[in-house]
Design an enzyme around this catalytic site. Structure first.
Site, short mmCIF file in Angstrom:
data_model
loop_
_atom_site.label_atom_id
_atom_site.label_comp_id
_atom_site.label_asym_id
_atom_site.label_seq_id
_atom_site.Cartn_x
_atom_site.Cartn_y
_atom_site.Cartn_z
N SER A 142 -88.92 2.59 8.72
CA SER A 142 -87.74 3.43 8.94
C SER A 142 -87.38 4.15 7.63
O SER A 142 -87.64 3.62 6.54
CB SER A 142 -86.61 2.50 9.38
OG SER A 142 -85.63 3.17 10.11
N PRO A 143 -86.78 5.34 7.73
CA PRO A 143 -86.42 6.05 6.49
C PRO A 143 -85.50 5.21 5.61
O PRO A 143 -84.58 4.57 6.12
CB PRO A 143 -85.68 7.29 7.00
CG PRO A 143 -86.02 7.42 8.44
CD PRO A 143 -86.37 6.07 8.94
N CYS A 167 -83.46 5.74 1.98
CA CYS A 167 -83.07 6.49 0.79
C CYS A 167 -83.24 5.61 -0.45
O CYS A 167 -82.80 4.46 -0.45
CB CYS A 167 -81.59 6.88 0.87
SG CYS A 167 -81.30 8.28 1.94
N GLN A 223 -88.01 12.31 7.42
CA GLN A 223 -86.72 12.53 8.08
C GLN A 223 -85.97 13.64 7.33
O GLN A 223 -85.83 13.56 6.11
CB GLN A 223 -85.88 11.25 8.05
CG GLN A 223 -84.55 11.38 8.80
CD GLN A 223 -83.66 10.16 8.61
OE1 GLN A 223 -83.33 9.80 7.49
NE2 GLN A 223 -83.26 9.54 9.70
N TYR A 258 -73.28 11.66 9.08
CA TYR A 258 -73.66 12.85 8.32
C TYR A 258 -73.35 14.11 9.16
O TYR A 258 -72.77 14.02 10.24
CB TYR A 258 -75.12 12.75 7.87
CG TYR A 258 -75.34 11.54 6.99
CD1 TYR A 258 -74.44 11.25 5.95
CD2 TYR A 258 -76.39 10.66 7.20
CE1 TYR A 258 -74.61 10.12 5.14
CE2 TYR A 258 -76.56 9.53 6.40
CZ TYR A 258 -75.67 9.28 5.38
OH TYR A 258 -75.82 8.17 4.59
N LEU A 277 -82.58 -5.26 12.48
CA LEU A 277 -82.86 -6.69 12.38
C LEU A 277 -83.98 -7.14 13.33
O LEU A 277 -83.82 -8.13 14.05
CB LEU A 277 -81.61 -7.51 12.64
CG LEU A 277 -80.70 -7.77 11.43
CD1 LEU A 277 -79.54 -8.68 11.82
CD2 LEU A 277 -81.48 -8.39 10.27
N ARG A 318 -85.34 -3.17 6.12
CA ARG A 318 -85.15 -4.18 5.07
C ARG A 318 -86.26 -5.22 5.03
O ARG A 318 -86.69 -5.63 3.94
CB ARG A 318 -83.78 -4.85 5.26
CG ARG A 318 -82.64 -3.90 4.91
CD ARG A 318 -81.32 -4.38 5.42
NE ARG A 318 -81.25 -4.36 6.87
CZ ARG A 318 -80.17 -4.69 7.58
NH1 ARG A 318 -79.07 -5.07 6.94
NH2 ARG A 318 -80.17 -4.64 8.89
#
Ligand SMILES: Cc1cc2nc3c(=O)[nH]c(=O)nc-3n(C[C@H](O)[C@H](O)[C@H](O)COP(=O)(O)O)c2cc1C
Length: 400
Positions: A29-30, A32, A106, A193, A315, A338
């Site tokens: 997943s993207p 940052c 992304q 955003y 998760l 994560r």
């Protein structure tokens, strides 16, 4: 939950979308990193994304990348707003592809969340004090003259003319992503955003064609989807990340998301990536409880009611859980963030746990060669005193 087919776990079946076939259904997943310079990748990105690609992930996403300079959250955020930034991104895409993963990216625009510090400073706003360190705050833009948090500037509400410029920036950035060699693109429409600021009535107070009822609030999202789809090659998949529901006290809910997903499907978006949160208000809407697979109820509804490919995120850390989600038919791709930071070679370990015959095949050939050999050696009786080793076995051990 199904037990799965140990010989052919779905998680490791190749996945074809339009002209693309990814080696499996795991998506990094993207994420940052706040480590870009002038929007461009640094050595950090080579290591960060390289380790994800080396670990066996199918789709490796480059982090949220701003379509225009003022759309960055921080000075360290990624951005692709100029053509001369393309070659730096191409090197990362090439690295990801070189080890068998699919390079994906992304695109985003932070809107009112611009001019901030990074995650480790809790995205607090830049202030005049930061100007002394060469980090002057800039004016964030949004749907309305709102402020997205305490101490934050009031946003400049985009005029219809300025909205058209923003849509053009999205299309231009999508063309740059293609030229940089990325094969999948995701529009970031979530997490409070710019696009989400237009979608949610909490942040969109407009009374023109880009506000008001749900159709008005969805207009920017759909115009961006159309412009990006037209700019992005027809053979390459295009995903859209939504906040399925606003955050605590919000208004935008899963019924709204189902309507948005249907409209996105009609505009040839290939998959809906169901996340949540980012806009909060005063309603009774609760925060989504952080249990394993916490967005699954949302992908379930989008899949069932819209019939579009879905991406499950949140998760998902256990191989069998990931496999069960795919086998339920509710999601087509498993996105992870994560756990992959913690354990970048999770895919190779998951393949072993799910019974894939040669899990090392997911790793770069030079790694796989040595690991297969180590496994061959472990089957030899070399630790027993007086063990008689054939000359082939001796050679195997001595050349390792
Ligand atoms: C370090 C980090 C950076 C993130 N950056 C982004 C981002 O650029 N774009 C985005 O849509 N989500 C971002 N997220 C959210 C993740 O993509 C993901 O949706 C979330 O972490 C839940 O998945 P997980 O439980 O597997 O971590 C980020 C998460 C982390 C941990």
């Amino acid at each position: 939950m199904s037990a799965g087919d140990p010989k052919h776990p779905l998680l490791f079946q190749p996945m074809t979308l339009r002209g693309l076939t990814a080696r499996n259904r795991i998506m990094a997943s993207p994420m940052c990193q706040y480590m870009s310079e002038d929007g461009m990748p640094t050595d950090w990105h080579f290591v960060h994304l390289g380790r994800l690609a080396f670990g066996g992930t199918g789709l490796v996403f480059y982090e949220e990348t701003a379509v225009e300079e003022r759309g960055r959250k921080t000075y360290g955020c990624a951005g692709l707003w100029r053509d001369d930034q393309i070659p730096a991104f191409r090197r990362v895409a090439d690295l990801i592809r070189s080890v068998g993963a699919t390079p994906a990216i992304q695109l985003g625009h932070s809107g009112g969340r611009a001019a901030s510090h990074g995650a480790m400073r809790d995205w607090t706003p830049l202030t005049d004090a930061d100007t002394a360190h060469g980090l002057p705050p800039w004016k964030p833009v949004s749907a309305s003259a709102i402020s997205v948090g305490p101490g934050r500037q009031t946003c400049h509400p985009l005029t219809p003319r300025e909205i058209q410029d923003v849509v053009t920036h999205w299309a231009d950035a999508a063309r740059r992503c293609d030229r940089a060699g990325f094969d999948v693109l995701e529009i970031h429409g979530a997490h409070g955003y710019l696009i989400h600021q237009f979608l949610s009535p909490v942040t969109n107070k407009r009374d023109d064609a880009y506000g008001g009822d749900r159709n008005g609030r969805m207009r920017l999202a759909l115009e961006i989807a159309e412009a990006v789809r037209a700019a992005w090659p027809a053979h390459k998949p295009l995903f859209f990340r939504v906040s399925s529901v606003d955050g605590r006290g919000g208004i935008w809910d899963i019924d709204d998301t189902v309507a948005l997903a249907a409209a996105l499907k009609a505009r040839d978006i290939d998959a809906i990536d169901c996340s949540s949160g980012g806009v909060s208000g005063n309603s009774a809407m609760p925060i989504v409880p952080r249990v394993p697979g916490y967005h699954i109820p949302f992908v379930r509804r989008v899949k069932k009611e819209v019939g579009i490919a879905t991406i499950a995120v949140g998760l998902i850390t256990e191989p069998q859980h990931a496999e069960d989600i795919l086998r339920s038919g509710e999601a087509d791709i498993i996105a992870m963030a994560r756990e992959l930071m913690y354990h970048a070679d999770w895919p190779a370990h998951a393949a072993r746990a799910l019974g894939v015959a040669d899990p090392f095949d997911l790793l770069p050939p030079a790694y796989a060669f040595r690991l297969r050999r180590r496994e061959d050696i472990s089957k030899l009786a070399i630790n027993q005193p007086g063990a008689a080793l054939s000359s082939d076995a001796t050679k195997l051990i001595e050349t390792t």
